[in-house]
Each structure stands twice: as C-alpha cells, then as structure tokens.
Design a protein around this motif. Structure first.
Motif, PDB file in Angstrom:
ATOM      1  N   UNK A 324       5.564 -30.273 -41.740  1.00 28.14           N
ATOM      2  CA  UNK A 324       6.758 -29.427 -41.735  1.00 28.14           C
ATOM      3  C   UNK A 324       7.844 -30.416 -41.420  1.00 28.14           C
ATOM      4  N   UNK A 325       9.009 -30.344 -42.466  1.00 28.46           N
ATOM      5  CA  UNK A 325      10.170 -31.102 -41.726  1.00 28.46           C
ATOM      6  C   UNK A 325      11.309 -30.812 -42.677  1.00 28.46           C
ATOM      7  N   UNK A 327      15.008 -31.712 -43.888  1.00 24.81           N
ATOM      8  CA  UNK A 327      16.293 -32.840 -44.059  1.00 24.81           C
ATOM      9  C   UNK A 327      15.801 -34.008 -43.768  1.00 24.81           C
ATOM     10  N   UNK A 328      16.365 -34.831 -42.917  1.00 24.64           N
ATOM     11  CA  UNK A 328      15.782 -36.162 -42.486  1.00 24.64           C
ATOM     12  C   UNK A 328      14.416 -35.891 -42.362  1.00 24.64           C
ATOM     13  N   UNK A 329      13.829 -34.867 -41.631  1.00 27.99           N
ATOM     14  CA  UNK A 329      12.488 -34.790 -41.218  1.00 27.99           C
ATOM     15  C   UNK A 329      11.529 -34.522 -42.645  1.00 27.99           C
ATOM     16  N   UNK A 330      12.148 -33.993 -43.402  1.00 26.10           N
ATOM     17  CA  UNK A 330      11.715 -33.625 -44.900  1.00 26.10           C
ATOM     18  C   UNK A 330      11.462 -35.019 -45.422  1.00 26.10           C
ATOM     19  N   UNK A 331      12.553 -35.595 -45.490  1.00 21.40           N
ATOM     20  CA  UNK A 331      12.432 -37.351 -46.182  1.00 21.40           C
ATOM     21  C   UNK A 331      11.331 -38.027 -45.323  1.00 21.40           C
ATOM     22  N   UNK A 332      11.112 -37.925 -44.085  1.00 24.43           N
ATOM     23  CA  UNK A 332      10.158 -38.637 -43.295  1.00 24.43           C
ATOM     24  C   UNK A 332       9.040 -38.151 -44.005  1.00 24.43           C
ATOM     25  N   UNK A 333       8.749 -36.927 -44.050  1.00 19.48           N
ATOM     26  CA  UNK A 333       7.330 -36.540 -44.425  1.00 19.48           C
ATOM     27  C   UNK A 333       7.081 -37.104 -46.026  1.00 19.48           C
ATOM     28  N   UNK A 334       8.013 -37.144 -46.932  1.00 20.82           N
ATOM     29  CA  UNK A 334       7.764 -37.569 -48.200  1.00 20.82           C
ATOM     30  C   UNK A 334       7.352 -38.916 -47.992  1.00 20.82           C
ATOM     31  N   UNK A 335       8.290 -39.702 -47.116  1.00 21.88           N
ATOM     32  CA  UNK A 335       8.018 -41.271 -46.780  1.00 21.88           C
ATOM     33  C   UNK A 335       6.791 -41.617 -46.447  1.00 21.88           C
ATOM     34  N   UNK A 336       6.272 -40.812 -45.497  1.00 19.13           N
ATOM     35  CA  UNK A 336       4.859 -40.929 -44.869  1.00 19.13           C
ATOM     36  C   UNK A 336       4.004 -40.884 -45.854  1.00 19.13           C
ATOM     37  N   UNK A 337       3.875 -40.025 -47.019  1.00 18.53           N
ATOM     38  CA  UNK A 337       2.851 -40.026 -47.991  1.00 18.53           C
ATOM     39  C   UNK A 337       3.086 -41.331 -48.828  1.00 18.53           C
ATOM     40  N   UNK A 338       4.272 -41.619 -49.179  1.00 15.37           N
ATOM     41  CA  UNK A 338       4.891 -42.826 -49.869  1.00 15.37           C
ATOM     42  C   UNK A 338       4.094 -44.035 -49.466  1.00 15.37           C
ATOM     43  N   UNK A 339       4.096 -44.441 -48.237  1.00 19.95           N
ATOM     44  CA  UNK A 339       3.600 -45.456 -47.458  1.00 19.95           C
ATOM     45  C   UNK A 339       2.268 -45.383 -47.421  1.00 19.95           C
ATOM     46  N   UNK A 340       1.431 -44.155 -47.726  1.00 16.26           N
ATOM     47  CA  UNK A 340       0.193 -44.356 -47.796  1.00 16.26           C
ATOM     48  C   UNK A 340      -0.422 -44.065 -46.273  1.00 16.26           C
ATOM     49  N   UNK A 341       0.308 -43.259 -45.449  1.00 14.58           N
ATOM     50  CA  UNK A 341      -0.241 -42.843 -44.089  1.00 14.58           C
ATOM     51  C   UNK A 341      -1.220 -41.768 -43.918  1.00 14.58           C
ATOM     52  N   UNK A 342      -1.484 -41.278 -44.930  1.00 18.25           N
ATOM     53  CA  UNK A 342      -2.232 -39.930 -44.775  1.00 18.25           C
ATOM     54  C   UNK A 342      -3.665 -39.951 -44.642  1.00 18.25           C
ATOM     55  N   UNK A 343      -4.198 -41.040 -44.194  1.00 16.71           N
ATOM     56  CA  UNK A 343      -5.487 -41.399 -43.773  1.00 16.71           C
ATOM     57  C   UNK A 343      -5.486 -42.067 -42.290  1.00 16.71           C
ATOM     58  N   UNK A 344      -6.257 -41.719 -41.548  1.00 14.99           N
ATOM     59  CA  UNK A 344      -6.593 -42.429 -40.132  1.00 14.99           C
ATOM     60  C   UNK A 344      -7.648 -43.823 -40.515  1.00 14.99           C
ATOM     61  N   UNK A 350      -5.272 -36.766 -42.649  1.00  8.24           N
ATOM     62  CA  UNK A 350      -4.088 -36.383 -41.461  1.00  8.24           C
ATOM     63  C   UNK A 350      -3.803 -35.037 -41.927  1.00  8.24           C
ATOM     64  N   UNK A 351      -3.032 -35.100 -43.185  1.00 11.51           N
ATOM     65  CA  UNK A 351      -2.242 -33.567 -43.466  1.00 11.51           C
ATOM     66  C   UNK A 351      -2.858 -33.223 -44.908  1.00 11.51           C
ATOM     67  N   UNK A 352      -3.461 -32.022 -44.753  1.00 12.51           N
ATOM     68  CA  UNK A 352      -3.893 -31.251 -45.913  1.00 12.51           C
ATOM     69  C   UNK A 352      -2.794 -30.718 -47.015  1.00 12.51           C
ATOM     70  N   UNK A 353      -1.641 -30.382 -46.275  1.00 16.51           N
ATOM     71  CA  UNK A 353      -0.473 -29.991 -46.881  1.00 16.51           C
ATOM     72  C   UNK A 353       0.847 -30.455 -46.387  1.00 16.51           C
ATOM     73  N   UNK A 354       1.913 -30.330 -47.063  1.00 12.99           N
ATOM     74  CA  UNK A 354       3.305 -30.527 -46.564  1.00 12.99           C
ATOM     75  C   UNK A 354       4.429 -29.673 -47.037  1.00 12.99           C
ATOM     76  N   UNK A 355       5.099 -29.188 -46.219  1.00  6.58           N
ATOM     77  CA  UNK A 355       6.038 -28.108 -46.571  1.00  6.58           C
ATOM     78  C   UNK A 355       7.429 -29.046 -46.182  1.00  6.58           C
ATOM     79  N   UNK A 356       8.066 -29.341 -47.450  1.00  5.33           N
ATOM     80  CA  UNK A 356       9.218 -30.459 -47.265  1.00  5.33           C
ATOM     81  C   UNK A 356      10.345 -29.822 -47.639  1.00  5.33           C
ATOM     82  N   UNK A 357      11.295 -29.444 -46.666  1.00  3.76           N
ATOM     83  CA  UNK A 357      12.566 -28.846 -47.104  1.00  3.76           C
ATOM     84  C   UNK A 357      13.755 -29.251 -47.039  1.00  3.76           C
TER      85      UNK A 357
END
Length: 688
Positions: A324-325, A327-344, A350-357
């Motif tokens: 969950x994020x 503003x800036x934190x929501x942009x980070x959540x979207x960027x996290x997915x964009x960079x492909x970091x959602x697998x260890x 890592x995250x099954x879902x994201x609430x980007x506000x």
C-alpha cells in the motif's frame, strides 16, 4: 502464563538483542536482524476476536549479490564496496505490528510504503493520530486494521530520508564509486519554486520532509549555472555567478552549504529557479526496491529453523501480502512492479496485490544515478525531471512519436501470475499527475482498457491531500474538505484482500472514459463548468513532456544529457462535470452525488504568490452553493434543490446505500456517514 507476563519475558531476552541468522546466500537477502524494541501495542488492548497486538522494531541488514540475475536492474550496483564474500551490504529500519497470537490474524501482511520516512497506514485506515512510533490507543484509532487481523510492516527504503530526530524510517544505502575507488561526479539539475519570499532554500525542500540532496563538488564551482524565469513559457534569465551561492541564509548570516541555494537578491514567489551543477557521491538508490523485496520475503517466507535461538519470532504468519502506498509511496509501488522486483531469489511472489493511492500515472526516480525519490512533476513544477515516463499503463501502449511499445508490467510477465492492482485516484491526479495516461493512448484520443488484474478508481471531486480545512493556503479558492480517504480505502483494502485470498472479484473499475464523454479536454471542461462570479477555471493541466536524458537512461539509469532534451508533451485529459461543476464519473460519495457544494480536484494559485493562472500543485477546491438564487451563479441554490432536511437526508441515505451495495463502503462506515448526515445542517455555511 498471561500475555503481559509473556511480553515481559520477551522484552528481557529480546530488547537491544542481535539475532544472527543463517549465513547469507549468494543471491541477496536479510543477513542479520537487530531488534531494538519489542512490546505490547496499546497496552495490550484486545482488538475484537484477534486480541492484543505487539510491535517489534529494529534494523534489517542485507547482503546482495551484484551479479545475480534478479539484481541486474539495480543502477550502479556493481560500483559500491563489497565484503569478503563479494556481496554489497546495506541496511533498513523496520517496524512490525502483528497479533500477539499470530494464529488469530487474518493471514495477510500489509506492507505500508513509508512516505519520506513517515508511517501512513494507521493514519489512513484507522483514522488514527500519526506517529513515528505507534504505541497508544490514539495511534490505533478506530482499530480497523487490528480488528481485521492484518500484520502491518514498514521498512526504511529511501536513502534520501534525513534523520531529523522525529523517528523517520531510515535506510543506509552505499555510495557508488568508480572502479578505481575515486568519487563519481555528474551534472545534476535542481528546480526551486518558493511560495513566499526567501533568500535560500535546501535542495528538494518539502513541508513533509526535506530530502538529502547530492552535494556540489565545489562550493565555488564556476561551471555551475542558475537561471530564473517568471513562468514556464518565459525565457530563462541567467543569474550572475556572483549573485548566488551554495549556502544557507539565516538571520542575516550566509553560511556555506553544498546542498542549499542562496540568492543574494532573494527568490521571488512563483518564479522558477533552475540550478545546473556538478554533483558527487550518488547513492545506489535501487537497493531500496531490492530491500523491500527481500524484507517482505523474509517476513513472509522466513522458516523457523533459520534462527534456532529465537525460532523466528519475527514471522508475520501470513500466506499473502499486499503493498500500500500514498502519493510518492504509490509511485514507488508502481515502479517496484515496473522494475520486475515482485519475485524473490527463489522465484516466490512478494506481493499478491497492490493498493496504489493518488500516484497518477507516475513512477519515479527510484533507481537511477543521482535519482531523488521526492521528485515528481506537476503543471507548474519539475517539468524537466524524468519521473513520469512511458510506458504509463499496465496494458500495452504505443508511442507514435518514438516508436516505443510497452506496458509497466512487462518485466513481470512470464515470471508467474501478475499481482492484482488497484489504482485509486483523486480528481487532482487527473489535473496535476497525468492520471488519464493509465487508461488512454498517449495522444489522449482513445481508451485503453486495463487488464483483468487491474482496477482503476476515481474518487470524484476529491483532492490529492485528502480532506483539509477550507482555508485557502496558497490557493485562490477554498480548499477541499471532502473526506474520502478512510472510508473508501477501508472498503477497497477489504476487496483487495478478498480478491487475493479467495478470488472474489472486486467492484468494477470506476473512472472517466473518452467513449462515454466523461473524460474530456480542458477546453471542453471549461465549457461545462458552471458560471460563478469571480471564479476562473484552469486553462491547462499537467502534460508530461517526452524527455530524453541520453542513451544510457533507459538501460542503465544514467543521465548523460542534463537537463534532458525536451520533446512533444503527452496529451492528458480531465473528468467531465455536470451543471454543478461536480464530476460525473467515478466513485461519487454522497457529498458529490447529493451536493451542497462544488468539489474540485483543482485549484489555482493565489495571484499574490506569483505563477498567475497556474494550478495550485496538489490542492483541490470547494465552492459552496448559494442558499438562494444569486446573481452570477448558475448553480441551483439550496432552497430550490432540497425542499426540506428530510428530502436531503432521503437522497443522501439512498446514495450511501448504493455505495455500500457496490462495495465502495463498509457497513460500519455507511452507518457512521448516515449518522453524521442526520446531525449535519447543509444550509449552515459555517460548518461545511
């Protein structure tokens, strides 16, 4: 043994303890945990059937392999110092809230992306008092997250957060060095716009927490250049090098400071000051993303035998995780997915879902050399910072200007099931953060439908900052008091959790569209807005520029052209409005669908503050209806709109019921809103 006695025992053996885990693999993970404090939350208050909560805080230490496949996207990771095992080391603060008896939790780990070091989840979902170290019933608020059984985790990911003594979450990210150990330098661009006369301002100043800027290589750098201009369209005027300095100004004294700008003649409100200089010592900022990945993997998948001495007391006891994020934190959540970091490193989710506000269509400068997490563009500010870039949407877009094709989840495709995403926008994001690019082509000519894993929600008439007092601040009109954040986000978090846990479909997307006429150009919006004396409408909205920082930017995160080459802007659109000026699409709360005022996601700057005609950054507006017919106001007055308080309450109740049936309100919030409406007096202008 009772709960309090058990916690005393844990405090005795755990406080200020260091837990050494199994040796780090060569892939990259948590290598060591320092626990600074472990205690009962809210004095052991029981939250419904879940019972008492505890807080555990301390510091996570990481080791990461700079050549592992899952880390290749991290900018400059090959450049910081390495330990004897060839690993790069860094650390992040952490704070975990979990049920004392994890078996009573709901099995979901909610990761709240801190915003400039501040924890926001309890403030948002629990309507709680904000705190850097939540510990009391005031910090628990209405107890929603605890009553529902969530474990809540925060970690420090942002290396530019400054330790100001208030308890902000920090991250110790290493500095990149040249291969011969010498200092890395590079051209850097910083923009300043003040809202009151000033002689100096720190790089990346913010009322929410000033970030640690990159220092100049030389306080007397003759190659540094400062310009100023009155508006975006005006020509830049060079400020002579003798008329400014890298310095602070305080009480008549000028003090050298490598991360602050001093202007001898003073800085004029609303004017744009642009500093180009040579910076040094870039942080490896992308490790913040990797740290989120590896920290959540640790808390989610950590096994009991990893630390025999403690039997892994930090486990969140969860089978799913949601990020969950705001503003800036929501942009980070979207960027996290964009960079492909959602697998260890073991390929686990890592995250099954994201609430980007309220993130608009933005991502950010979270993984680039000299990148600053705090930078984002608006119609007035930071137009030359490449924080908003193609692709914007989670479904495929094409850019006819550059020939590029893509979507923001491309790197996650093929790795397994895509995460489920909610993009929740206020109206402000359409005006000031290019939100329409999430669901249109880049020319703003046709709709681009989100994929099955994505929902997009506009909360009609709301502002980025949430409900505020109606004082004007920097604005020309009253600011927006619409309370949307808690009630709507509580319902949406519940829907997201049901989606990831049980595949229960959430409410359909609710956002403005081109094909039904609810998403329009600013020019069309201006023809729709009601005629109100002394109220002007915007003439433009934020349209991100196509920026080219050079050939290494998209591949390596390194800008060779600073400031970047400017291309054609992307075309963005805004929500259409009705005869009252209220938005026709999105989640329409009762204050909007049964209105007593016009609620706006935009506002204009106070003309006395310069930048005349510009949008007032992230502020919305509020224009109450007249009680009776008023000359110069085309909106229907209150006395003609509602014949009685009973009629108003009847319509308001129906609107609340509809939102509850659509799952945009929980029952407890619907009941509360009805009670508040019953006690309200919509004709009382002193209590909007």
């Amino acid at each position: 043994m009772n709960v309090r006695s058990e916690m005393k025992r844990l405090l005795f053996v755990g406080i200020v303890a260091v837990f050494l885990l199994a040796p780090s693999t060569t892939r990259g993970e948590v290598s060591r945990v320092e626990i600074a404090e472990r205690k009962l939350f809210a004095n052991g208050h029981p939250f419904g059937q879940v019972g008492a909560y505890e807080s555990i805080s301390g510091r996570l230490h990481f080791e990461i392999d700079p050549i592992a496949e899952e880390n290749v996207r991290i900018c400059d990771l090959e450049l910081p110092p390495r330990n004897a095992g060839g690993q790069v080391e860094y650390w992040q603060d952490f704070f975990l809230l979990r049920p004392v008896d994890p078996r009573k939790g709901n099995g979901c780990l909610l990761y709240d992306v801190h915003n400039r070091g501040s924890k926001l989840a309890l403030w948002t979902f629990n309507d709680a008092e904000m705190s850097a170290t939540p510990s009391t019933m005031q910090h628990a608020g209405n107890g929603f997250l605890m009553r529902e059984g969530y474990s809540v985790l925060w970690t420090g990911w942002n290396g530019d957060v400054v330790d100001d003594g208030t308890g902000r979450l920090l991250a110790g990210l290493p500095i990149a060095k040249n291969s011969d150990g010498t200092t890395i330098t590079g051209r850097n661009y910083v923009e300043f716009i003040v809202d009151e006369p000033k002689f100096s301002e720190a790089f990346y100043f913010s009322q929410w927490g000033t970030a640690a800027g990159y220092p100049t290589v030389d306080l007397h750098d003759a190659g540094a250049r400062l310009t100023r201009r009155e508006s975006r369209s005006a020509d830049a005027i060079v400020v002579p090098r003798t008329d400014w300095a890298f310095a602070d100004y305080d009480d008549g004294k000028v003090t050298a400071n490598p991360t602050s700008l001093y202007v001898k003649a003073g800085m004029k409100p609303g004017w744009i000051y642009e500093l180009l200089y040579t910076a040094r010592d870039p942080r490896v900022s992308g490790l913040g993303l990797a740290g989120i990945r590896d920290a959540v993997s640790f808390f989610r998948y950590g096994e009991g035998d990893r630390s025999a001495a403690t039997n892994q007391p930090l486990s969140a006891a969860c089978d799913r995780a949601i990020i969950f994020g705001i503003s800036q934190s929501g942009r980070l959540a979207h960027h996290f997915m964009y960079e492909g970091f959602n697998r260890d490193s073991d390929g686990r989710t890592i995250f099954d879902g994201a609430v980007i506000h309220v993130a608009g269509a933005g991502k950010g400068l979270f993984n680039s050399r000299f990148g600053m997490a705090t930078v984002y563009g608006t119609q007035l500010r930071q137009n030359l910072s490449p924080a908003d870039f193609f692709p914007f949407a989670t479904s495929v877009q094409e850019d006819p200007e550059t020939g590029a094709t893509g979507d923001s989840l491309a790197r996650l495709r093929g790795q397994g099931e895509l995460p489920k995403l909610f993009f929740v926008q206020s109206s402000t994001e359409y005006w000031s953060r290019a939100a329409s690019l999430l669901h249109t082509d880049v020319n703003g000519s046709r709709d681009v439908d989100p994929e099955a894993n994505t929902r997009i929600y506009l909360i009609a008439g709301s502002q980025h900052l949430g409900a505020t007092a109606t004082d004007r601040g920097i604005c020309r009109y009253m600011r927006n008091p619409l309370k949307h954040r808690g009630p709507v986000l509580r319902a949406l978090l519940t829907s997201m959790d049901a989606w990831v846990a049980h595949e229960i479909e959430p409410p359909p997307s609710e956002y403005p569209r081109i094909d039904d006429g609810t998403l329009v150009s600013v020019e069309e919006f201006r023809t729709q807005f009601p005629s109100i004396s002394n109220v002007d409408t915007p003439t433009t909205c934020y349209q991100p520029l196509r920026l080219n920082p050079g050939p290494r930017w998209m591949t390596d995160g390194i800008a060779d052209t600073v400031p970047p080459t400017v291309g054609k802007p992307y075309r963005t659109l805004v929500p259409a409005v009705d005869a009252d000026g209220n938005e026709r699409s999105g989640i329409r709360l009762p204050d909007v669908s049964v209105p007593t005022a016009t609620y706006m996601g935009w506002n204009l700057r106070d003309e006395a503050l310069g930048a005349v005609g510009s949008l007032a950054d992230l502020n919305g507006g509020y224009l109450p209806f007249p009680a009776v017919s008023a000359s110069g106001d085309s909106r229907t007055p209150l006395t003609e709109r509602y014949r009685s308080q009973s009629e108003y309450l009847s319509k308001y109740s129906a609107a609340v019921s509809t939102l509850w049936q659509q799952s945009f309100l929980l029952a407890e919030d619907a009941i509360r809103m009805l009670a508040e409406a019953r006690d309200a007096d919509p004709w009382n202008r002193s209590a909007p």
